[in-house]
Design a protein around this motif. Sequence first.
Motif, PDB file in Angstrom:
ATOM      1  N   ALA A 198      -2.214   8.477   4.872  1.00 15.43           N
ATOM      2  CA  ALA A 198      -1.959   7.899   6.190  1.00 15.43           C
ATOM      3  C   ALA A 198      -2.316   6.413   6.206  1.00 15.43           C
ATOM      4  O   ALA A 198      -1.568   5.590   6.751  1.00 15.43           O
ATOM      5  N   VAL A 199      -3.452   6.062   5.612  1.00 14.90           N
ATOM      6  CA  VAL A 199      -3.857   4.661   5.545  1.00 14.90           C
ATOM      7  C   VAL A 199      -2.824   3.861   4.759  1.00 14.90           C
ATOM      8  O   VAL A 199      -2.444   2.751   5.156  1.00 14.90           O
ATOM      9  N   ARG A 200      -2.339   4.419   3.662  1.00 15.05           N
ATOM     10  CA  ARG A 200      -1.302   3.742   2.864  1.00 15.05           C
ATOM     11  C   ARG A 200      -0.048   3.486   3.695  1.00 15.05           C
ATOM     12  O   ARG A 200       0.555   2.406   3.624  1.00 15.05           O
ATOM     13  N   GLU A 201       0.361   4.480   4.462  1.00 19.23           N
ATOM     14  CA  GLU A 201       1.562   4.326   5.276  1.00 19.23           C
ATOM     15  C   GLU A 201       1.400   3.181   6.280  1.00 19.23           C
ATOM     16  O   GLU A 201       2.309   2.368   6.467  1.00 19.23           O
ATOM     17  N   VAL A 202       0.228   3.097   6.889  1.00 15.91           N
ATOM     18  CA  VAL A 202      -0.027   2.025   7.857  1.00 15.91           C
ATOM     19  C   VAL A 202      -0.062   0.665   7.156  1.00 15.91           C
ATOM     20  O   VAL A 202       0.542  -0.300   7.623  1.00 15.91           O
ATOM     21  N   THR A 203      -0.754   0.591   6.027  1.00 17.66           N
ATOM     22  CA  THR A 203      -0.864  -0.708   5.346  1.00 17.66           C
ATOM     23  C   THR A 203       0.468  -1.161   4.767  1.00 17.66           C
ATOM     24  O   THR A 203       0.779  -2.348   4.755  1.00 17.66           O
ATOM     25  N   GLU A 204       1.297  -0.222   4.316  1.00 19.64           N
ATOM     26  CA  GLU A 204       2.627  -0.586   3.828  1.00 19.64           C
ATOM     27  C   GLU A 204       3.501  -1.103   4.975  1.00 19.64           C
ATOM     28  O   GLU A 204       4.262  -2.058   4.809  1.00 19.64           O
TER      29      GLU A 204
END
Length: 180
Positions: free
Chosen positions: A138-144
């Motif tokens: 989830a964090v990756r999706e937001v940062t991407e």
Amino acid sequence: FAMAMKLAISTYSLSRWAREEGKRVEEEVIDESAEMGVEAIEFAGPGALAPGAEGLKRAGALARRCEKRGLAVAGYCVGAELLVGRRAQAAVVAKLKGQVDIAAALGVKSMRHDVTRGPSGRNKGMSFGQVLARVVPAVREVTEYGAQRGVVTSLENHGFYLQTADRVEKLIKAVGRKNY
């Protein structure tokens, strides 16, 4: 090499003052900050803007007021809890993406957000590794998404679960993105 520093203030630091004084709104906080000689402001805490068209419009107005008052907008910080069920997590990710849009409308290059308060309820007893396995995608999706909007995302590391250096480092390495 020399680096110029600016005196900045977070709206979170003024939230108690604003409540005690009555109907203080972000515009008044901006004006008061400028009067105090502050050079930059971070929007954080209870004053987080609602994602969507109205929030984007409001963010633009706040950015213009800051510019008029000579304040740089240094950052944006919002709450989140990503250690929830899959459907709920998808909704939190969508809301965080909306907050990235708000950050971009404010003209900031950096947005902090909470990740989790730690295991509780149905998640109680999870190891730190299990927590990371659930929240990192989830964090990756937001940062991407943030990278696409020109906004670096990062961890708001307050609290008792993700505040120690070793845990913060493990999270950052697990996310593994230059934009985080």
